[in-house]
Design a protein around this motif. Structure first.
Motif, PDB file in Angstrom:
ATOM      1  N   GLU A  84     138.142 -13.651 -31.508  1.00  0.00           N
ATOM      2  CA  GLU A  84     139.186 -14.318 -30.719  1.00  0.00           C
ATOM      3  C   GLU A  84     138.779 -14.344 -29.244  1.00  0.00           C
ATOM      4  O   GLU A  84     139.031 -15.306 -28.531  1.00  0.00           O
ATOM      5  CB  GLU A  84     140.516 -13.566 -30.899  1.00  0.00           C
ATOM      6  CG  GLU A  84     141.710 -14.187 -30.206  1.00  0.00           C
ATOM      7  CD  GLU A  84     142.148 -15.507 -30.836  1.00  0.00           C
ATOM      8  OE1 GLU A  84     141.718 -15.822 -31.965  1.00  0.00           O
ATOM      9  OE2 GLU A  84     142.916 -16.227 -30.167  1.00  0.00           O
ATOM     10  N   VAL A  85     138.141 -13.261 -28.806  1.00  0.00           N
ATOM     11  CA  VAL A  85     137.752 -13.155 -27.394  1.00  0.00           C
ATOM     12  C   VAL A  85     136.425 -13.891 -27.136  1.00  0.00           C
ATOM     13  O   VAL A  85     136.266 -14.570 -26.127  1.00  0.00           O
ATOM     14  CB  VAL A  85     137.645 -11.670 -26.974  1.00  0.00           C
ATOM     15  CG1 VAL A  85     137.215 -11.539 -25.516  1.00  0.00           C
ATOM     16  CG2 VAL A  85     138.989 -10.964 -27.185  1.00  0.00           C
ATOM     17  N   TYR A  86     135.499 -13.743 -28.084  1.00  0.00           N
ATOM     18  CA  TYR A  86     134.180 -14.389 -27.934  1.00  0.00           C
ATOM     19  C   TYR A  86     133.911 -15.292 -29.133  1.00  0.00           C
ATOM     20  O   TYR A  86     133.095 -14.961 -30.003  1.00  0.00           O
ATOM     21  CB  TYR A  86     133.079 -13.327 -27.822  1.00  0.00           C
ATOM     22  CG  TYR A  86     133.276 -12.380 -26.655  1.00  0.00           C
ATOM     23  CD1 TYR A  86     133.223 -12.839 -25.336  1.00  0.00           C
ATOM     24  CD2 TYR A  86     133.520 -11.020 -26.869  1.00  0.00           C
ATOM     25  CE1 TYR A  86     133.410 -11.972 -24.273  1.00  0.00           C
ATOM     26  CE2 TYR A  86     133.703 -10.143 -25.803  1.00  0.00           C
ATOM     27  CZ  TYR A  86     133.647 -10.630 -24.507  1.00  0.00           C
ATOM     28  OH  TYR A  86     133.835  -9.764 -23.457  1.00  0.00           O
ATOM     29  N   PRO A  87     134.582 -16.444 -29.196  1.00  0.00           N
ATOM     30  CA  PRO A  87     134.384 -17.325 -30.351  1.00  0.00           C
ATOM     31  C   PRO A  87     132.984 -17.938 -30.349  1.00  0.00           C
ATOM     32  O   PRO A  87     132.288 -17.923 -29.330  1.00  0.00           O
ATOM     33  CB  PRO A  87     135.456 -18.402 -30.164  1.00  0.00           C
ATOM     34  CG  PRO A  87     135.853 -18.337 -28.736  1.00  0.00           C
ATOM     35  CD  PRO A  87     135.549 -16.970 -28.232  1.00  0.00           C
ATOM     36  N   GLU A  88     132.606 -18.420 -31.488  1.00  0.00           N
ATOM     37  CA  GLU A  88     131.339 -19.143 -31.678  1.00  0.00           C
ATOM     38  C   GLU A  88     131.077 -20.060 -30.481  1.00  0.00           C
ATOM     39  O   GLU A  88     131.951 -20.832 -30.094  1.00  0.00           O
ATOM     40  CB  GLU A  88     131.488 -19.969 -32.969  1.00  0.00           C
ATOM     41  CG  GLU A  88     130.247 -20.655 -33.463  1.00  0.00           C
ATOM     42  CD  GLU A  88     129.223 -19.674 -34.011  1.00  0.00           C
ATOM     43  OE1 GLU A  88     129.637 -18.628 -34.564  1.00  0.00           O
ATOM     44  OE2 GLU A  88     128.022 -19.964 -33.857  1.00  0.00           O
ATOM     45  N   GLY A  89     129.919 -19.945 -29.891  1.00  0.00           N
ATOM     46  CA  GLY A  89     129.565 -20.847 -28.795  1.00  0.00           C
ATOM     47  C   GLY A  89     129.932 -20.326 -27.417  1.00  0.00           C
ATOM     48  O   GLY A  89     129.624 -20.970 -26.415  1.00  0.00           O
ATOM     49  N   PHE A  90     130.552 -19.158 -27.351  1.00  0.00           N
ATOM     50  CA  PHE A  90     130.939 -18.594 -26.053  1.00  0.00           C
ATOM     51  C   PHE A  90     129.697 -18.448 -25.173  1.00  0.00           C
ATOM     52  O   PHE A  90     128.696 -17.886 -25.605  1.00  0.00           O
ATOM     53  CB  PHE A  90     131.601 -17.225 -26.261  1.00  0.00           C
ATOM     54  CG  PHE A  90     132.150 -16.633 -24.990  1.00  0.00           C
ATOM     55  CD1 PHE A  90     133.420 -16.969 -24.558  1.00  0.00           C
ATOM     56  CD2 PHE A  90     131.389 -15.775 -24.216  1.00  0.00           C
ATOM     57  CE1 PHE A  90     133.927 -16.441 -23.373  1.00  0.00           C
ATOM     58  CE2 PHE A  90     131.886 -15.247 -23.031  1.00  0.00           C
ATOM     59  CZ  PHE A  90     133.150 -15.574 -22.612  1.00  0.00           C
ATOM     60  N   ALA A  91     129.758 -18.959 -23.933  1.00  0.00           N
ATOM     61  CA  ALA A  91     128.532 -19.024 -23.126  1.00  0.00           C
ATOM     62  C   ALA A  91     128.731 -18.680 -21.655  1.00  0.00           C
ATOM     63  O   ALA A  91     127.864 -18.975 -20.836  1.00  0.00           O
ATOM     64  CB  ALA A  91     127.947 -20.428 -23.251  1.00  0.00           C
ATOM     65  N   SER A  92     129.864 -18.063 -21.316  1.00  0.00           N
ATOM     66  CA  SER A  92     130.151 -17.816 -19.901  1.00  0.00           C
ATOM     67  C   SER A  92     130.070 -16.339 -19.555  1.00  0.00           C
ATOM     68  O   SER A  92     130.218 -15.478 -20.422  1.00  0.00           O
ATOM     69  CB  SER A  92     131.561 -18.324 -19.560  1.00  0.00           C
ATOM     70  OG  SER A  92     131.657 -19.699 -19.837  1.00  0.00           O
ATOM     71  N   LYS A  93     129.834 -16.078 -18.273  1.00  0.00           N
ATOM     72  CA  LYS A  93     129.762 -14.700 -17.820  1.00  0.00           C
ATOM     73  C   LYS A  93     130.279 -14.644 -16.394  1.00  0.00           C
ATOM     74  O   LYS A  93     129.939 -15.487 -15.581  1.00  0.00           O
ATOM     75  CB  LYS A  93     128.309 -14.226 -17.871  1.00  0.00           C
ATOM     76  CG  LYS A  93     128.120 -12.795 -17.475  1.00  0.00           C
ATOM     77  CD  LYS A  93     126.722 -12.302 -17.842  1.00  0.00           C
ATOM     78  CE  LYS A  93     125.714 -12.673 -16.764  1.00  0.00           C
ATOM     79  NZ  LYS A  93     124.370 -12.163 -17.060  1.00  0.00           N
ATOM     80  N   VAL A  94     131.122 -13.654 -16.107  1.00  0.00           N
ATOM     81  CA  VAL A  94     131.588 -13.438 -14.744  1.00  0.00           C
ATOM     82  C   VAL A  94     130.820 -12.248 -14.189  1.00  0.00           C
ATOM     83  O   VAL A  94     130.767 -11.195 -14.823  1.00  0.00           O
ATOM     84  CB  VAL A  94     133.101 -13.157 -14.706  1.00  0.00           C
ATOM     85  CG1 VAL A  94     133.573 -12.960 -13.266  1.00  0.00           C
ATOM     86  CG2 VAL A  94     133.874 -14.290 -15.368  1.00  0.00           C
ATOM     87  N   SER A  95     130.208 -12.438 -13.029  1.00  0.00           N
ATOM     88  CA  SER A  95     129.359 -11.402 -12.470  1.00  0.00           C
ATOM     89  C   SER A  95     129.761 -11.152 -11.019  1.00  0.00           C
ATOM     90  O   SER A  95     129.753 -12.074 -10.212  1.00  0.00           O
ATOM     91  CB  SER A  95     127.910 -11.888 -12.572  1.00  0.00           C
ATOM     92  OG  SER A  95     127.038 -10.806 -12.444  1.00  0.00           O
ATOM     93  N   VAL A  96     130.114  -9.929 -10.701  1.00  0.00           N
ATOM     94  CA  VAL A  96     130.486  -9.555  -9.343  1.00  0.00           C
ATOM     95  C   VAL A  96     129.300  -8.799  -8.743  1.00  0.00           C
ATOM     96  O   VAL A  96     128.838  -7.826  -9.342  1.00  0.00           O
ATOM     97  CB  VAL A  96     131.741  -8.644  -9.356  1.00  0.00           C
ATOM     98  CG1 VAL A  96     132.114  -8.205  -7.947  1.00  0.00           C
ATOM     99  CG2 VAL A  96     132.906  -9.352 -10.032  1.00  0.00           C
ATOM    100  N   THR A  97     128.799  -9.233  -7.591  1.00  0.00           N
ATOM    101  CA  THR A  97     127.683  -8.513  -6.971  1.00  0.00           C
ATOM    102  C   THR A  97     128.244  -7.451  -6.021  1.00  0.00           C
ATOM    103  O   THR A  97     129.453  -7.290  -5.917  1.00  0.00           O
ATOM    104  CB  THR A  97     126.742  -9.472  -6.220  1.00  0.00           C
ATOM    105  OG1 THR A  97     127.502 -10.132  -5.212  1.00  0.00           O
ATOM    106  CG2 THR A  97     126.130 -10.493  -7.170  1.00  0.00           C
ATOM    107  N   GLY A  98     127.380  -6.746  -5.314  1.00  0.00           N
ATOM    108  CA  GLY A  98     127.827  -5.771  -4.306  1.00  0.00           C
ATOM    109  C   GLY A  98     128.421  -4.528  -4.923  1.00  0.00           C
ATOM    110  O   GLY A  98     127.688  -3.636  -5.366  1.00  0.00           O
ATOM    111  N   VAL A  99     129.754  -4.465  -4.987  1.00  0.00           N
ATOM    112  CA  VAL A  99     130.410  -3.232  -5.460  1.00  0.00           C
ATOM    113  C   VAL A  99     130.007  -2.837  -6.875  1.00  0.00           C
ATOM    114  O   VAL A  99     130.131  -1.676  -7.256  1.00  0.00           O
ATOM    115  CB  VAL A  99     131.960  -3.316  -5.407  1.00  0.00           C
ATOM    116  CG1 VAL A  99     132.452  -3.185  -3.987  1.00  0.00           C
ATOM    117  CG2 VAL A  99     132.490  -4.559  -6.072  1.00  0.00           C
ATOM    118  N   SER A 100     129.523  -3.787  -7.666  1.00  0.00           N
ATOM    119  CA  SER A 100     129.144  -3.396  -9.032  1.00  0.00           C
ATOM    120  C   SER A 100     127.682  -2.965  -9.141  1.00  0.00           C
ATOM    121  O   SER A 100     127.231  -2.617 -10.230  1.00  0.00           O
ATOM    122  CB  SER A 100     129.457  -4.521 -10.029  1.00  0.00           C
ATOM    123  OG  SER A 100     128.876  -5.698  -9.600  1.00  0.00           O
ATOM    124  N   GLY A 101     126.960  -2.924  -7.999  1.00  0.00           N
ATOM    125  CA  GLY A 101     125.536  -2.580  -8.049  1.00  0.00           C
ATOM    126  C   GLY A 101     125.205  -1.116  -8.327  1.00  0.00           C
ATOM    127  O   GLY A 101     124.472  -0.809  -9.260  1.00  0.00           O
TER     128      GLY A 101
END
Ligand code: AMP
Length: 279
Positions: free
Chosen positions: A98-115
């Motif tokens: 349900e969260v990652y259905p077939e074909g899911f292709a996106s990604k959210v990436s936060v730089t800086g604080v997540s390094g």
């Protein structure tokens, strides 16, 4: 009664009905195996919103270690009973498809604080967190979201994400719930043996001692080295990081400037524990 919803579409209908009557919706994202720390977030949500959704999704995208994902504790029936007792309106528990259905292709990436810290030791972890949190905000349409200070770096990543992407949600950080001996509550604590459980509070004790020493003017490096030594002597296998950092930007600090935060990750047996406190 807490209603269990598993599809994003059913959730959307439920929330649309609430919003038509002007309700403010609060969400508490979790990975389940609920404890009093999670419930304190649910109670904060209850007192600061009209309707409360708790989400349970063990998000494969944020696990860099497949063993950790496999061993992650799961007990939905018990979780549901706890949420019911706390008057939570909806448990949203979608499956991975349900969260990652077939074909899911996106990604959210936060730089800086997540390094640094968790980002350095768990490659891809915060991309997984940022992606799933963005999705949960979209799926729940919540106006308020409640996160624990227990995961301090995650809280800063989520705040950055919400600001950067103009997501219309107000992020509320809630204090860390601890056992009476100081150990921060965590779903992973159930994986500690009795002997390890007895050692575990040494982590928080060492942090408190270091914070006190730094406040009293001890050199930061000396205080951190002493704490690291105490953690290892107590029986932890490794200290992955133990840092004094700016509480918001997470830049490392060589001397005390407010607001500062002491953050740690250490391994006990095969359980990785994290904690943090204000200095
Ligand atoms: P998790 O299920 O571990 O992903 O955690 C879900 C939410 O509960 C996150 O916002 C955590 O920061 C929060 N949380 C976990 N443990 C605690 C705790 N001991 N006290 C307060 N919040 C917590």
């Amino acid at each position: 009664m807490t209603e269990v919803i598993r599809s994003a579409e059913a959730l959307r209908e439920k929330v649309a009905g609430w919003k038509r009557s002007g309700a403010l919706v609060g969400v508490v994202p979790t990975m389940g195996a609920l404890h009093d720390g999670h419930l304190s977030l649910a109670r904060a949500a209850r007192s600061q919103s009209d309707r409360v959704i708790v989400t349970i999704f063990v998000n494969p995208m944020q696990f860099n270690n497949p063993e950790d994902l496999k061993k992650y504790p799961r007990d939905e029936a018990h979780d549901l009973a706890l949420l019911e007792a706390d008057g939570v309106d909806v448990l949203f528990a979608p499956g991975p498809d349900e969260v990652y259905p077939e074909g899911f292709a996106s990604k959210v990436s936060v730089t800086g604080v997540s390094g640094p810290m968790e980002g350095a030791h768990r490659p891809g972890h915060f991309d997984g967190v940022a992606t799933v949190v963005t999705k949960l905000f979209g799926m729940t349409q919540a106006g308020r979201a409640f996160f624990g200070e227990k995961d301090w770096q995650q809280l800063q990543v989520v705040r950055r994400l919400v600001r950067d992407l103009n997501i219309p949600v107000h992020v509320i950080g809630c204090p860390t719930k601890r056992e009476t001996d100081g150990l921060a509550m965590s779903s992973r604590n159930v994986r500690l043996s009795a002997a390890e459980r007895a050692i575990a509070p040494a982590l928080h004790r060492a942090m408190q001692d270091a914070a006190r020493a730094i406040r009293d003017g001890a050199p930061v490096k000396a205080a951190l080295d002493a704490a690291q030594g105490a953690i290892i002597r107590a029986g932890f296998a490794t200290v992955e990081y133990l840092d004094l950092r700016d509480a918001e930007t997470l830049e490392p600090l060589q001397d005390l400037r407010a607001p500062a935060r002491l953050l740690v990750a250490a391994v006990l047996g095969d359980v990785r524990l994290i904690d943090n406190i204000a200095v």
